[in-house]
Write a protein that holds these residues in place. Sequence first.
Motif, mmCIF file in Angstrom:
data_model
loop_
_atom_site.group_PDB
_atom_site.id
_atom_site.type_symbol
_atom_site.label_atom_id
_atom_site.label_comp_id
_atom_site.label_asym_id
_atom_site.label_seq_id
_atom_site.Cartn_x
_atom_site.Cartn_y
_atom_site.Cartn_z
ATOM 1 N N SER A 195 0.860 -1.181 0.000
ATOM 2 C CA SER A 195 0.000 0.000 0.000
ATOM 3 C C SER A 195 0.898 1.234 0.000
ATOM 4 O O SER A 195 2.057 1.182 0.415
ATOM 5 N N SER A 196 0.367 2.353 -0.451
ATOM 6 C CA SER A 196 1.181 3.569 -0.568
ATOM 7 C C SER A 196 1.740 4.041 0.767
ATOM 8 O O SER A 196 2.815 4.638 0.808
ATOM 9 N N ASP A 197 1.048 3.755 1.870
ATOM 10 C CA ASP A 197 1.566 4.155 3.188
ATOM 11 C C ASP A 197 2.542 3.132 3.769
ATOM 12 O O ASP A 197 3.116 3.344 4.833
ATOM 13 N N GLU A 227 1.954 0.256 5.086
ATOM 14 C CA GLU A 227 1.462 -0.526 6.217
ATOM 15 C C GLU A 227 1.073 -1.947 5.847
ATOM 16 O O GLU A 227 1.188 -2.857 6.666
ATOM 17 N N ASP A 286 -4.704 6.097 -2.922
ATOM 18 C CA ASP A 286 -4.752 6.491 -1.513
ATOM 19 C C ASP A 286 -4.689 5.297 -0.553
ATOM 20 O O ASP A 286 -4.717 5.459 0.665
ATOM 21 N N GLY A 287 -4.612 4.065 -1.090
ATOM 22 C CA GLY A 287 -4.488 2.872 -0.258
ATOM 23 C C GLY A 287 -5.770 2.418 0.402
ATOM 24 O O GLY A 287 -5.745 1.539 1.257
#
Length: 128
Positions: free
Chosen positions: A60-62, A64, A100-101
């Motif tokens: 995921s983009s973050d 996590e 945005d995940g």
Amino acid sequence: EEEVLMLCVDWHPSGNFFVTGDYGDFEYHYPPLLQYWTYDGQRTQSIEESEAEYRNAQWSSDGELLATTSDKMRLWNTEGELVAEDSTQHLLWGLDWQADGSKLLATDTQRKIICWDRNLKRLMEQQY
């Protein structure tokens, strides 16, 4: 140590490590492996969780959650712990996170597109 076909690789957004997913070799009883590696190529862990090859993996983009496609959609954390999974009727192949995940998409071997939220609640299934 055995020769197996690597099907997917993805850097963690931090750049500190990456993951690989392989085919395994059922003829010789080598299970498909999801493996975590340091940035310089030292394996930190191997996970034997799937009944089919790991066909795709994407963070995921973050950073996590790692999503993997194989016999199930699975989500993993940065430590390689299984966070969630969802069974599907057919093997999964393609995979992509929304920017945005918040959602992810996968395709299966029978021309279906499936959309999940970040907790693997199914939002949509469409045959194409």
